[in-house]
Design a protein around this motif. Structure first.
Motif, short mmCIF file in Angstrom:
data_model
loop_
_atom_site.label_atom_id
_atom_site.label_comp_id
_atom_site.label_asym_id
_atom_site.label_seq_id
_atom_site.Cartn_x
_atom_site.Cartn_y
_atom_site.Cartn_z
N GLU A 173 81.67 84.96 61.05
CA GLU A 173 82.65 83.84 61.31
C GLU A 173 82.39 84.18 63.43
OE1 GLU A 173 86.02 82.54 60.90
OE2 GLU A 173 85.81 80.10 61.01
N SER A 174 82.58 85.41 63.64
CA SER A 174 82.62 86.12 64.55
C SER A 174 82.16 87.32 65.03
CB SER A 174 84.13 85.67 66.05
OG SER A 174 85.13 86.25 64.59
N CYS A 175 81.72 88.06 65.56
CA CYS A 175 81.47 89.32 66.38
C CYS A 175 82.23 89.80 67.11
CB CYS A 175 80.33 89.60 65.73
SG CYS A 175 78.91 89.51 64.54
N GLU A 176 83.04 91.18 67.54
CA GLU A 176 84.00 90.80 68.73
C GLU A 176 84.11 91.96 68.81
OE1 GLU A 176 88.04 91.84 69.48
OE2 GLU A 176 88.74 90.72 68.32
N PHE A 177 82.92 92.21 69.82
CA PHE A 177 82.92 93.38 70.70
C PHE A 177 83.47 94.34 72.17
CE2 PHE A 177 78.89 91.20 69.84
CZ PHE A 177 78.16 92.09 69.22
N HIS A 178 84.29 95.52 71.64
CA HIS A 178 84.67 96.16 73.00
C HIS A 178 83.88 96.43 74.17
CE1 HIS A 178 88.68 95.70 70.76
NE2 HIS A 178 88.23 94.67 70.13
N VAL A 179 84.56 95.98 75.11
CA VAL A 179 83.14 96.44 76.68
C VAL A 179 83.99 97.33 77.38
CG1 VAL A 179 81.05 95.95 75.53
CG2 VAL A 179 82.66 94.29 77.18
N ALA A 180 83.40 97.55 78.53
CA ALA A 180 83.95 98.09 80.25
C ALA A 180 84.32 96.23 80.68
CB ALA A 180 83.59 99.05 80.17
N ASN A 181 83.11 96.40 80.96
CA ASN A 181 83.26 95.42 81.89
C ASN A 181 82.68 93.14 81.10
OD1 ASN A 181 81.90 93.17 83.48
ND2 ASN A 181 82.29 94.58 85.25
N PRO A 182 83.62 92.91 80.48
CA PRO A 182 83.13 91.95 79.39
C PRO A 182 81.79 90.53 80.29
CG PRO A 182 85.57 92.18 79.10
CD PRO A 182 84.43 93.33 80.35
N ARG A 183 82.08 90.89 81.20
CA ARG A 183 81.85 89.51 82.09
C ARG A 183 79.79 89.24 82.76
NH1 ARG A 183 81.60 83.68 82.25
NH2 ARG A 183 80.45 83.36 84.49
N GLU A 184 79.95 90.83 83.35
CA GLU A 184 79.17 91.50 83.44
C GLU A 184 77.40 91.38 82.04
OE1 GLU A 184 77.49 95.89 83.80
OE2 GLU A 184 78.57 95.61 85.56
N VAL A 185 78.26 91.78 80.99
CA VAL A 185 77.62 91.98 79.62
C VAL A 185 77.21 90.61 79.55
CG1 VAL A 185 77.31 92.59 76.61
CG2 VAL A 185 78.78 93.91 78.22
N ILE A 186 78.23 89.89 79.09
CA ILE A 186 77.42 88.27 78.80
C ILE A 186 76.42 87.59 79.60
CG2 ILE A 186 79.05 86.13 78.75
CD1 ILE A 186 81.36 87.27 78.36
N GLU A 187 76.35 88.34 80.73
CA GLU A 187 75.89 87.71 81.88
C GLU A 187 74.31 88.31 81.89
OE1 GLU A 187 76.65 88.60 86.18
OE2 GLU A 187 78.53 86.54 86.05
N LYS A 188 74.13 89.66 81.26
CA LYS A 188 73.21 90.40 80.67
C LYS A 188 72.72 89.98 79.29
CE LYS A 188 73.55 94.44 80.98
NZ LYS A 188 73.29 96.11 81.38
N TRP A 189 73.57 89.07 78.66
CA TRP A 189 73.18 89.18 76.86
C TRP A 189 72.75 87.59 76.93
CZ3 TRP A 189 75.40 91.14 71.63
CH2 TRP A 189 75.66 92.08 72.28
N THR A 190 73.48 86.66 78.19
CA THR A 190 72.72 84.76 78.23
C THR A 190 71.03 84.88 78.61
OG1 THR A 190 75.60 84.78 78.81
CG2 THR A 190 72.65 83.24 79.14
N SER A 191 70.91 86.15 79.62
CA SER A 191 69.76 86.28 79.88
C SER A 191 68.81 85.75 78.39
CB SER A 191 69.00 87.16 80.94
OG SER A 191 69.56 88.96 80.45
N TYR A 192 69.20 87.58 77.62
CA TYR A 192 68.28 87.46 76.64
C TYR A 192 68.65 86.66 75.20
CZ TYR A 192 69.50 92.66 78.22
OH TYR A 192 70.11 93.92 78.35
N LEU A 193 69.74 86.04 75.50
CA LEU A 193 69.31 84.76 74.26
C LEU A 193 69.49 83.34 74.93
CD1 LEU A 193 72.15 86.52 72.28
CD2 LEU A 193 69.90 86.90 71.93
N ASN A 194 69.64 82.92 76.05
CA ASN A 194 69.36 81.40 76.32
C ASN A 194 70.61 81.09 75.39
OD1 ASN A 194 67.45 82.65 78.15
ND2 ASN A 194 66.11 82.18 76.46
N VAL A 195 71.78 81.07 75.38
CA VAL A 195 72.55 80.58 74.49
C VAL A 195 73.57 80.37 75.25
CG1 VAL A 195 71.82 81.88 72.51
CG2 VAL A 195 74.36 82.44 74.17
N THR A 196 74.65 79.11 75.39
CA THR A 196 76.05 78.71 76.46
C THR A 196 76.53 79.80 75.61
OG1 THR A 196 77.04 77.43 74.41
CG2 THR A 196 75.32 76.56 76.25
N TYR A 197 77.78 79.70 76.59
CA TYR A 197 78.82 80.58 77.13
C TYR A 197 80.51 80.20 77.28
CZ TYR A 197 77.04 82.20 81.38
OH TYR A 197 76.51 81.60 82.89
N ASP A 198 81.30 80.50 77.75
CA ASP A 198 82.22 81.17 78.33
C ASP A 198 82.89 82.12 79.20
OD1 ASP A 198 83.70 81.90 76.38
OD2 ASP A 198 84.91 80.61 75.74
#
Length: 246
Positions: A173-198
């Motif tokens: 159902e979900s995978c939870e990651f702990h990172v120093a800068n969530p927003r930065e990681v989300i932006e980077k991963w969005t460029s890899y995956l082309n998916v929606t996000y909040d």
């Protein structure tokens, strides 16, 4: 793109891992050997993804091979077992490679891989990694293209006993990651995956990837997995990874 599998690095043998989970009432099995990597695995399948517990079988082979996943495993296992990374299933890795490189994202190029199963058959697939240094920073997801279609692959898995009816009732159902800068990681991963996000979640068709803040100086990794389909099962902390159920 879909979550294909989660990679959990362990020091235990696949037979031990499969037995541990069977004792919890969960159908996990010995997967097989990656002879070219010096590794072997145990597997827990769900309806459309799976957990791979990856361990080192032949240390000399593993230390000699040049492969991003093996290099990450060797790095992480120095501190002990734990979740390593996730793999995303794609339809055409060559198309994906071109798309990523057009965005200025350097890749390894398409790699070929195979595993000798516990039943003695050979399973083949292609892989694609984003080029990066192995470190305590969150590794980018890597990508896989299977030789068979999903239906063909699951039919084979059911015939050999890797998947049974209980596995098909489960979903990650979900995978939870702990990172120093969530927003930065989300932006980077969005460029890899082309998916929606909040603000903290990437929404894949078959799972959610959740990114939460951690304290500086801590290794950035996947920390917990939520599996749906076992509502009476208590959370399991296994080899420094948290598995929650509902």
């Amino acid at each position: 793109m879909f979550l294909d599998h989660i990679v959990h690095f362990v020091n235990k043998k696949p037979t031990e891992v499969a037995e541990d989970w069977q004792q919890q009432g969960v159908h996990a099995v010995v997967g097989g050997q990656h002879l070219n990597w010096g590794t072997y695995n145990a597997l827990l399948y769900t309806k459309n993804s799976y957990v791979e517990w990856l361990a080192m079988e032949e240390e000399q082979v593993a230390r000699r091979v040049v492969h991003p996943l093996v290099e990450l495993m060797l790095h992480d296992l120095k501190e002990g077992s734990g979740f390593g990374t996730i793999c995303i299933r794609a339809n055409d890795l060559e198309v994906l490679r071109k798309d990523l490189e057009n965005k200025g994202i350097e890749t390894t190029g398409v790699l070929y891989a195979e595993r000798k199963t516990a039943a003695g058959s050979l399973r083949k697939w292609k892989m694609l990694f984003i080029k990066e240094e192995v470190s305590d920073s969150l590794p980018a997801p890597f990508f896989i293209e299977w030789e068979e279609t999903d239906d063909e692959r699951y039919e084979l898995l059911q015939k050999e006993g890797t998947v049974n009816n209980s596995n098909l009732q489960l979903t990650i159902e979900s995978c939870e990651f702990h990172v120093a800068n969530p927003r930065e990681v989300i932006e980077k991963w969005t460029s890899y995956l082309n998916v929606t996000y909040d603000h903290q979640t990437l929404f894949l068709p078959n799972t959610n990837l959740i990114f939460k803040q951690l304290k500086q100086g801590t290794k950035e990794r996947l920390v917990s997995v939520q599996i749906k389909g076992l509502p009476n099962q208590e959370a399991i902390i296994y080899e420094q990874g948290v598995y929650r159920f509902d």
